[in-house]
Scaffold this motif. Sequence first.
Motif, PDB file in Angstrom:
ATOM      1  N   ARG A 253     -14.265  -3.663   1.848  1.00 39.42           N
ATOM      2  CA  ARG A 253     -13.743  -4.523   2.901  1.00 39.42           C
ATOM      3  C   ARG A 253     -14.086  -3.983   4.290  1.00 39.42           C
ATOM      4  O   ARG A 253     -14.034  -4.699   5.269  1.00 39.42           O
TER       5      ARG A 253
ATOM      6  N   THR B 221      14.514   8.033   7.143  1.00 41.17           N
ATOM      7  CA  THR B 221      14.491   6.666   6.625  1.00 41.17           C
ATOM      8  C   THR B 221      15.677   6.491   5.684  1.00 41.17           C
ATOM      9  O   THR B 221      16.418   7.449   5.423  1.00 41.17           O
ATOM     10  N   ALA B 222      15.818   5.281   5.156  1.00 44.22           N
ATOM     11  CA  ALA B 222      16.942   5.024   4.251  1.00 44.22           C
ATOM     12  C   ALA B 222      16.941   6.025   3.095  1.00 44.22           C
ATOM     13  O   ALA B 222      17.992   6.458   2.632  1.00 44.22           O
ATOM     14  N   ARG B 223      15.727   6.398   2.639  1.00 45.97           N
ATOM     15  CA  ARG B 223      15.629   7.331   1.509  1.00 45.97           C
ATOM     16  C   ARG B 223      16.163   8.719   1.858  1.00 45.97           C
ATOM     17  O   ARG B 223      16.702   9.417   1.025  1.00 45.97           O
TER      18      ARG B 223
ATOM     19  N   PRO C 142     -13.917  -9.456  -4.879  1.00 44.11           N
ATOM     20  CA  PRO C 142     -12.845  -9.790  -5.824  1.00 44.11           C
ATOM     21  C   PRO C 142     -11.482  -9.651  -5.165  1.00 44.11           C
ATOM     22  O   PRO C 142     -11.272  -8.783  -4.323  1.00 44.11           O
ATOM     23  N   LYS C 143     -10.581 -10.541  -5.533  1.00 42.86           N
ATOM     24  CA  LYS C 143      -9.212 -10.460  -5.005  1.00 42.86           C
ATOM     25  C   LYS C 143      -8.459  -9.351  -5.735  1.00 42.86           C
ATOM     26  O   LYS C 143      -8.689  -9.113  -6.911  1.00 42.86           O
ATOM     27  N   ASN C 144      -7.554  -8.691  -5.011  1.00 44.88           N
ATOM     28  CA  ASN C 144      -6.753  -7.661  -5.664  1.00 44.88           C
ATOM     29  C   ASN C 144      -5.446  -8.291  -6.143  1.00 44.88           C
ATOM     30  O   ASN C 144      -4.715  -8.869  -5.350  1.00 44.88           O
TER      31      ASN C 144
ATOM     32  N   ASP D 202       6.285   2.740   6.264  1.00 42.42           N
ATOM     33  CA  ASP D 202       6.747   3.818   5.400  1.00 42.42           C
ATOM     34  C   ASP D 202       6.565   3.506   3.915  1.00 42.42           C
ATOM     35  O   ASP D 202       7.544   3.443   3.162  1.00 42.42           O
TER      36      ASP D 202
ATOM     37  N   PRO E 103       9.402  -1.083   0.784  1.00 41.79           N
ATOM     38  CA  PRO E 103      10.427  -0.124   0.376  1.00 41.79           C
ATOM     39  C   PRO E 103      11.790  -0.602   0.869  1.00 41.79           C
ATOM     40  O   PRO E 103      11.865  -1.578   1.608  1.00 41.79           O
ATOM     41  N   PRO E 104      12.885   0.105   0.492  1.00 41.86           N
ATOM     42  CA  PRO E 104      14.197  -0.273   1.019  1.00 41.86           C
ATOM     43  C   PRO E 104      14.151  -0.320   2.533  1.00 41.86           C
ATOM     44  O   PRO E 104      13.540   0.532   3.174  1.00 41.86           O
ATOM     45  N   LYS E 105      14.781  -1.337   3.106  1.00 42.39           N
ATOM     46  CA  LYS E 105      14.673  -1.555   4.546  1.00 42.39           C
ATOM     47  C   LYS E 105      15.233  -0.362   5.312  1.00 42.39           C
ATOM     48  O   LYS E 105      16.330   0.102   5.045  1.00 42.39           O
ATOM     49  N   ALA E 106      14.446   0.147   6.261  1.00 39.16           N
ATOM     50  CA  ALA E 106      14.886   1.275   7.088  1.00 39.16           C
ATOM     51  C   ALA E 106      15.322   0.753   8.434  1.00 39.16           C
ATOM     52  O   ALA E 106      14.524   0.190   9.161  1.00 39.16           O
TER      53      ALA E 106
ATOM     54  N   ARG F 240      18.427   9.526   4.324  1.00 39.29           N
ATOM     55  CA  ARG F 240      19.747   9.662   4.963  1.00 39.29           C
ATOM     56  C   ARG F 240      20.761  10.348   4.074  1.00 39.29           C
ATOM     57  O   ARG F 240      21.472  11.250   4.504  1.00 39.29           O
TER      58      ARG F 240
ATOM     59  N   THR G 137      -2.672  -6.971  -7.328  1.00 43.85           N
ATOM     60  CA  THR G 137      -1.394  -6.255  -7.201  1.00 43.85           C
ATOM     61  C   THR G 137      -0.777  -6.478  -5.824  1.00 43.85           C
ATOM     62  O   THR G 137      -1.373  -6.115  -4.825  1.00 43.85           O
ATOM     63  N   GLN G 138       0.376  -7.062  -5.774  1.00 53.18           N
ATOM     64  CA  GLN G 138       1.039  -7.324  -4.487  1.00 53.18           C
ATOM     65  C   GLN G 138       1.873  -6.114  -4.081  1.00 53.18           C
ATOM     66  O   GLN G 138       2.547  -5.503  -4.907  1.00 53.18           O
ATOM     67  N   TRP G 139       1.837  -5.787  -2.789  1.00 51.52           N
ATOM     68  CA  TRP G 139       2.615  -4.651  -2.296  1.00 51.52           C
ATOM     69  C   TRP G 139       4.082  -5.019  -2.203  1.00 51.52           C
ATOM     70  O   TRP G 139       4.442  -6.130  -1.804  1.00 51.52           O
TER      71      TRP G 139
ATOM     72  N   GLY H 239      -2.379  -8.935   0.365  1.00 53.11           N
ATOM     73  CA  GLY H 239      -2.107  -8.708  -1.046  1.00 53.11           C
ATOM     74  C   GLY H 239      -2.642  -7.389  -1.582  1.00 53.11           C
ATOM     75  O   GLY H 239      -2.320  -7.016  -2.708  1.00 53.11           O
ATOM     76  N   VAL H 240      -3.430  -6.667  -0.783  1.00 54.41           N
ATOM     77  CA  VAL H 240      -3.937  -5.370  -1.267  1.00 54.41           C
ATOM     78  C   VAL H 240      -2.792  -4.359  -1.166  1.00 54.41           C
ATOM     79  O   VAL H 240      -2.149  -4.257  -0.125  1.00 54.41           O
ATOM     80  N   PRO H 241      -2.483  -3.619  -2.253  1.00 52.07           N
ATOM     81  CA  PRO H 241      -1.352  -2.682  -2.203  1.00 52.07           C
ATOM     82  C   PRO H 241      -1.580  -1.544  -1.209  1.00 52.07           C
ATOM     83  O   PRO H 241      -2.716  -1.100  -1.030  1.00 52.07           O
ATOM     84  N   ALA H 242      -0.485  -1.101  -0.579  1.00 51.39           N
ATOM     85  CA  ALA H 242      -0.596  -0.073   0.458  1.00 51.39           C
ATOM     86  C   ALA H 242      -0.501   1.334  -0.097  1.00 51.39           C
ATOM     87  O   ALA H 242      -0.691   2.307   0.619  1.00 51.39           O
TER      88      ALA H 242
END
Lengths: 63, 518
Positions: B234, B154-156, A45-47, B353, A54-57, B158, A49-51, B506-509
Amino acid sequence: MIDPDNPSELPTGPAEPLARAEIGLVTVSLVVGFVLLVVLALTLPKNPTQWQPPPKAGINPPK
Amino acid sequence: MLAFASFQRNRFVPKQLTQHGKATKLFPFPPYLDFSGMKTQSWKPEDLIALFLGLGIVGLALLSVWTYDLLGWSAGVKVWVDWTKIVTPIGPTWEMGQWASLSLTWAAWTSVAAVAIWFTRGKLGITPFFILGSLLAVVLLCWIMGHEGHLAATARDRTKLGLTNSLGLTGEAGYLVALALGLIVGNLFPQFVRRFDNILRADLWIKPAIVLVGGAVGVKALEQQALAATVLWRGLAAIIEAYLIYWALIYLLARVVFRFSREWAVPLASGISICGVSAAIATGAAIRAKPMVAVVVSSLVVIFSVFELLILPWLAHSLLPNEPMVAAAWMGLAVKTDGAAIAAGAVVESLYDPGKGSLLVATTTTIKVFIDLFIGIWCLVLALLWEKYFPTERTIGEGQSGKVRWTEVWERFPKFLLGYFFAFGLMIALGLFLPERMKGFKQAADEMDLWRKLFFAAAFFCLGVGANFRILAAAGLGRLTMVYLVGIFGIILWIALGISWIFFHGVPATLPNLVGLP
């Protein structure tokens, strides 16, 4: 026996040609492998929820 | 003819690879190489100690579930700018200064490591014990230096630390500091490395770390069962890919294009396509190749795994900026040797991160563990084929039967993996039984994670130490190196990327309920 202190005994010369058993092993592996991967890809099955990144570091902090 | 059973300071080394009991000049046996895979053995001391160490930490951490926080004194290193605020004890109930926590962590780690080395390689003298203590102190220092604010914040972080600029590498920059130091030691002081090769071993730390990852994955699975199942299912693709596709292609490449004999092509294909050192050694032994073959291939694997570790995580991050799970899976499929692959997963985690609840290291580890599981079965397949079709090539060593035994599957199974699955199952079972104690499970997972990271840092150092680049200059290695380069960079990398994309895009991290937490 290979003498580890004599590098000339590392593999240099041409080897014997592929035997039928080797061709069979490689062919069966590749065919079965690709078929199984396709079956797995189609059945898992496809997941949904798209990741979200985070704010760019980086070196410069975001304004 | 094979002649096994020379134990060099309790380390198994095939007899013909030594001269007067010492390693040869050409192949100084990088400490990473574990030759015990050449002989069949139900329980290797290395695997047993990894099980005891890994499961021991899991057990102590688990007591947090019942509020007995026995590992709470462990040094939790934070991203820092002020050297008086580097470490806090990981357990909220432990109130102690940073130097006390750091000293306790170092002392406990050194004592346990000394016991582990004594159990696997024999008694430690005063000098090796001193070197071991110094090594772990240096690794802790590397870990602390990696958390320095300008490198790690990281940005968080700083604003909290009052910084305007930082490289944003996260605290896992400590791995890179340890790796760099290890490379310097390994290449500039080979005599030192040879003398203390019983201590400078990456496998000593990677195996228990894998057991700890099993526990952490178990807690994550409790929090988000569907997502954990997604990752585990997977992992199946990895097994198919490594054994059936990579192996066949690399074997063909070695035999047809580079004209290697079967004796060389099997360990080469296994080393490049399955999981590096252990696969090359085990499959080489299964077809009864000369020990020299597996040793040369394994040396190449160790060297190139460091190159892969230094290149691939950054390549993945630049090619796949929005697909961390694809990148993590790619590391598990493309980087050879357990240590380097999982280390690459840790670097990927630091580059993306994703924050608390990250599944990236767990994904790389799961894929690697799944691949490792089948080494025994693959050895049996090869041994049966070779016995039937090439019986004269299966030379027989002292005290060994030429007949293939079904028990070889169990004997060649990497037993430390049992710890991964036991820790995973234990967390799931207890978590389902005690759902109201989830906070305790999270505390246990944090403590396991802390020790997992320290073990990784030690493994990074030892990986660097084991990568002796002078081996590449040996005459006759050009063709082997070419197979490795073409195999990894021409074939495996791109198939692995494609398949990782198909199965992980597309799998969340992170676990959904933890997204956004610092």
